[in-house]
Design an enzyme around this catalytic site. Structure first.
Site, mmCIF file in Angstrom:
data_model
loop_
_atom_site.group_PDB
_atom_site.id
_atom_site.type_symbol
_atom_site.label_atom_id
_atom_site.label_comp_id
_atom_site.label_asym_id
_atom_site.label_seq_id
_atom_site.Cartn_x
_atom_site.Cartn_y
_atom_site.Cartn_z
ATOM 1 C CD GLN A 125 -35.357 -5.351 1.835
ATOM 2 O OE1 GLN A 125 -35.306 -6.521 1.370
ATOM 3 N NE2 GLN A 125 -34.217 -4.660 2.003
ATOM 4 C CE1 TYR A 228 -35.084 5.741 8.611
ATOM 5 C CE2 TYR A 228 -35.558 3.955 10.185
ATOM 6 C CZ TYR A 228 -35.857 4.822 9.060
ATOM 7 O OH TYR A 228 -37.237 4.624 8.464
HETATM 8 P P1 NAD Z 1 -32.988 8.585 5.453
HETATM 9 O O1 NAD Z 1 -34.216 9.098 4.643
HETATM 10 O O2 NAD Z 1 -33.435 8.342 6.870
HETATM 11 O O3 NAD Z 1 -31.865 9.542 5.266
HETATM 12 C C1 NAD Z 1 -31.322 9.760 4.212
HETATM 13 C C2 NAD Z 1 -29.703 9.687 4.203
HETATM 14 O O4 NAD Z 1 -29.115 10.646 4.886
HETATM 15 C C3 NAD Z 1 -29.306 8.379 4.885
HETATM 16 O O5 NAD Z 1 -28.509 7.778 3.987
HETATM 17 C C4 NAD Z 1 -28.679 8.909 6.151
HETATM 18 O O6 NAD Z 1 -27.418 8.482 6.417
HETATM 19 C C5 NAD Z 1 -27.943 10.326 5.534
HETATM 20 N N1 NAD Z 1 -27.684 11.428 6.385
HETATM 21 C C6 NAD Z 1 -27.936 11.580 8.012
HETATM 22 N N2 NAD Z 1 -27.339 12.551 8.291
HETATM 23 C C7 NAD Z 1 -26.492 12.976 7.347
HETATM 24 C C8 NAD Z 1 -25.483 14.041 7.419
HETATM 25 N N3 NAD Z 1 -25.147 14.937 8.561
HETATM 26 N N4 NAD Z 1 -24.742 14.166 6.276
HETATM 27 C C9 NAD Z 1 -24.742 13.340 5.309
HETATM 28 N N5 NAD Z 1 -25.651 12.394 5.243
HETATM 29 C C10 NAD Z 1 -26.460 12.196 6.229
HETATM 30 O O7 NAD Z 1 -32.594 7.146 4.756
HETATM 31 P P2 NAD Z 1 -33.240 6.101 4.083
HETATM 32 O O8 NAD Z 1 -33.362 6.554 2.599
HETATM 33 O O9 NAD Z 1 -34.671 5.818 4.566
HETATM 34 O O10 NAD Z 1 -32.328 4.775 3.937
HETATM 35 C C11 NAD Z 1 -31.378 4.811 4.825
HETATM 36 C C12 NAD Z 1 -30.794 3.247 4.903
HETATM 37 O O11 NAD Z 1 -31.959 2.099 5.267
HETATM 38 C C13 NAD Z 1 -30.456 2.737 3.577
HETATM 39 O O12 NAD Z 1 -29.412 2.113 3.589
HETATM 40 C C14 NAD Z 1 -31.474 1.838 2.959
HETATM 41 O O13 NAD Z 1 -30.908 0.830 2.103
HETATM 42 C C15 NAD Z 1 -31.889 1.237 4.193
HETATM 43 N N6 NAD Z 1 -33.278 0.634 4.343
HETATM 44 C C16 NAD Z 1 -33.550 -0.772 4.497
HETATM 45 C C17 NAD Z 1 -34.882 -1.093 4.506
HETATM 46 C C18 NAD Z 1 -35.286 -2.516 5.058
HETATM 47 O O14 NAD Z 1 -34.178 -3.541 5.178
HETATM 48 N N7 NAD Z 1 -36.489 -2.977 4.850
HETATM 49 C C19 NAD Z 1 -35.742 -0.372 3.909
HETATM 50 C C20 NAD Z 1 -35.682 0.806 3.570
HETATM 51 C C21 NAD Z 1 -34.479 1.253 3.766
#
Ligand code: NAD
Length: 376
Positions: A125, A228
């Site tokens: 993270q 994702y």
């Molecule tokens: P992302 O940039 O890939 O996507 C942005 C958001 O768009 C996501 O929430 C996705 O569900 C949403 N999305 C996709 N298609 C959609 C649609 N048709 N309509 C509405 N929304 C839609 O996502 P991100 O910001 O990189 O993060 C995703 C998740 O991963 C989060 O929950 C985050 O907390 C988690 N995360 C975990 C770690 C870790 O554990 N190391 C690190 C980074 C993020």
């Protein structure tokens, strides 16, 4: 162990080290060499780096004998002439769009590590550049929308009458979307948000915003694979389009952030839906570079359709160069520190480590990542 930090090429404004991380590397026993002017666009002077213990030099000076090269945006391989074979190149190398350059790193004998492919596991993270930069982009998207909007965000009761609060709708509640919700709330907007991942409903509520969700058709359970989203069913997409149509005509500000790894961004707002919005409304499309969530969005431009401004945001973290550099630099330092071997005086990257497998693109002249095809 010599660590070199490149001066980025415009329009990149960030820098891959800050004085704090320089001190950390020196504490580990490394030498740090910074290309002259590398921090200028992020308000860090050469003298600040020198005070932290780094040497300042030309590109050829810093690359000579460097074991590790830190960058933000992956450089043209020709800019690395003079780097020694086996040197590590660590940064946002954009392997999906820069296949030729990645091959160039391999031919130069450079071991390229793409930090955006960091696996989403708890241990990684603090090394996650996508999260650290998306968080800032989510904030800046709202600030840009507010600057562009011809009305105020908060409700104001004045002697001359009441200004009603802006209604902001955040589509896609990942890292950027969550920060966009928090920022829009701080500015006084009435905020609602949607996502396809069911786990986000509670997160939206916990930030004081209203969740707008498709009911009765399955979206994506919980967090989704690796955090994702994946593609949703045609039935879900139709239900989502209907839901958005009903909601969006009442919104003043929309921030879209929806991304699906390895695919074009999902289309969330059609031209007909835009036409239903009040003129003067502002949309910031953070997915612009991946094709955009909004019909008619152009990456890097502001387009006005039906009186609605669509800002095709590109790399917003670059507009917050100082903070973005600090977080990015700490992500790189956290990664190198986690793998630092005191006896060897440098990082040791085990072949079977999940993080190493996730980010290592090239080694000993070959492409070695499964997502880049068979080793060649
Ligand atoms: P992302 O940039 O890939 O996507 C942005 C958001 O768009 C996501 O929430 C996705 O569900 C949403 N999305 C996709 N298609 C959609 C649609 N048709 N309509 C509405 N929304 C839609 O996502 P991100 O910001 O990189 O993060 C995703 C998740 O991963 C989060 O929950 C985050 O907390 C988690 N995360 C975990 C770690 C870790 O554990 N190391 C690190 C980074 C993020």
């Amino acid at each position: 162990m010599k660590i070199a930090v490149l001066k980025e090429v415009s329009p990149e404004t960030r820098v891959a080290a800050i004085p704090e991380t320089v001190k950390k590397f020196i504490g580990l026993g490394a030498m740090v060499a910074i290309e002259s002017g590398a921090g200028a666009a992020a308000s860090i002077a050469d003298s600040d780096f020198e005070a932290a213990g780094a040497a300042i030099g030309s590109r050829s000076d810093i690359l000579k004998d460097a074991d590790i090269i830190l960058c933000v945006t992956g450089p043209d391989p020709a800019l690395l002439n003079g780097a020694k074979s086996g040197a590590l190149l660590v940064g946002a190398l954009d392997p999906t769009r820069r296949n030729d350059e990645i091959k160039g790193y391999a031919s130069a004998g450079i071991e390229a590590l793409a930090m955006e492919w960091m696996p989403r596991i708890t241990r990684a993270q603090s090394m996650d550049i996508l999260s650290s930069q998306s968080n800032l982009s989510g904030y800046k998207a709202v600030v840009d929308a507010a600057a562009h909007y011809g009305r105020a965000f908060p409700m104001m009761m004045t002697a001359a009458g009441t200004v009603s609060p802006a209604k902001a709708f955040i589509m896609g509640v990942g890292v950027a979307g969550l920060q966009a919700i928090a920022t829009a709330r701080r500015l006084g907007a009435q905020v609602s948000a949607t996502d396809v991942r069911s786990a986000t409903r509670e997160q939206i509520q916990s930030l004081g915003a209203k969740p707008i969700f498709v009911e009765g058709v399955a979206g994506i359970d919980g967090e989704g694979k690796g955090g994702y989203a994946s593609e949703t069913s045609a039935e879900y997409q139709a239900a989502q389009a209907e839901l958005v149509s009903g909601h969006i005509s009442k919104q003043d500000i929309v921030i879209t952030t929806a991304l699906i790894p390895g695919r074009p961004a999902p289309r969330l707002i059609s031209d007909a839906q835009l036409a239903s919005m009040r003129p003067g409304s502002v949309i910031v499309d953070l997915a612009a570079e991946a094709g955009g969530n909004v019909e008619g969005c152009v990456a890097g431009e502001t387009v006005v359709r039906h009186g609605v401004s669509i800002i095709g945001a590109v790399q917003l973290a670059r507009t917050l160069a100082a903070d973005a550099s600090a977080l990015f630099a700490r992500n790189l330092a956290n990664f190198l520190t986690a793998f630092w071997d005191k006896d060897k005086g440098g990082p040791v990257l085990p072949d079977d480590d999940e993080i190493v497998l996730g980010i290592r693109l090239t080694r000993e002249g070959k492409l070695v990542h499964e997502r880049l095809g068979p080793a060649q």
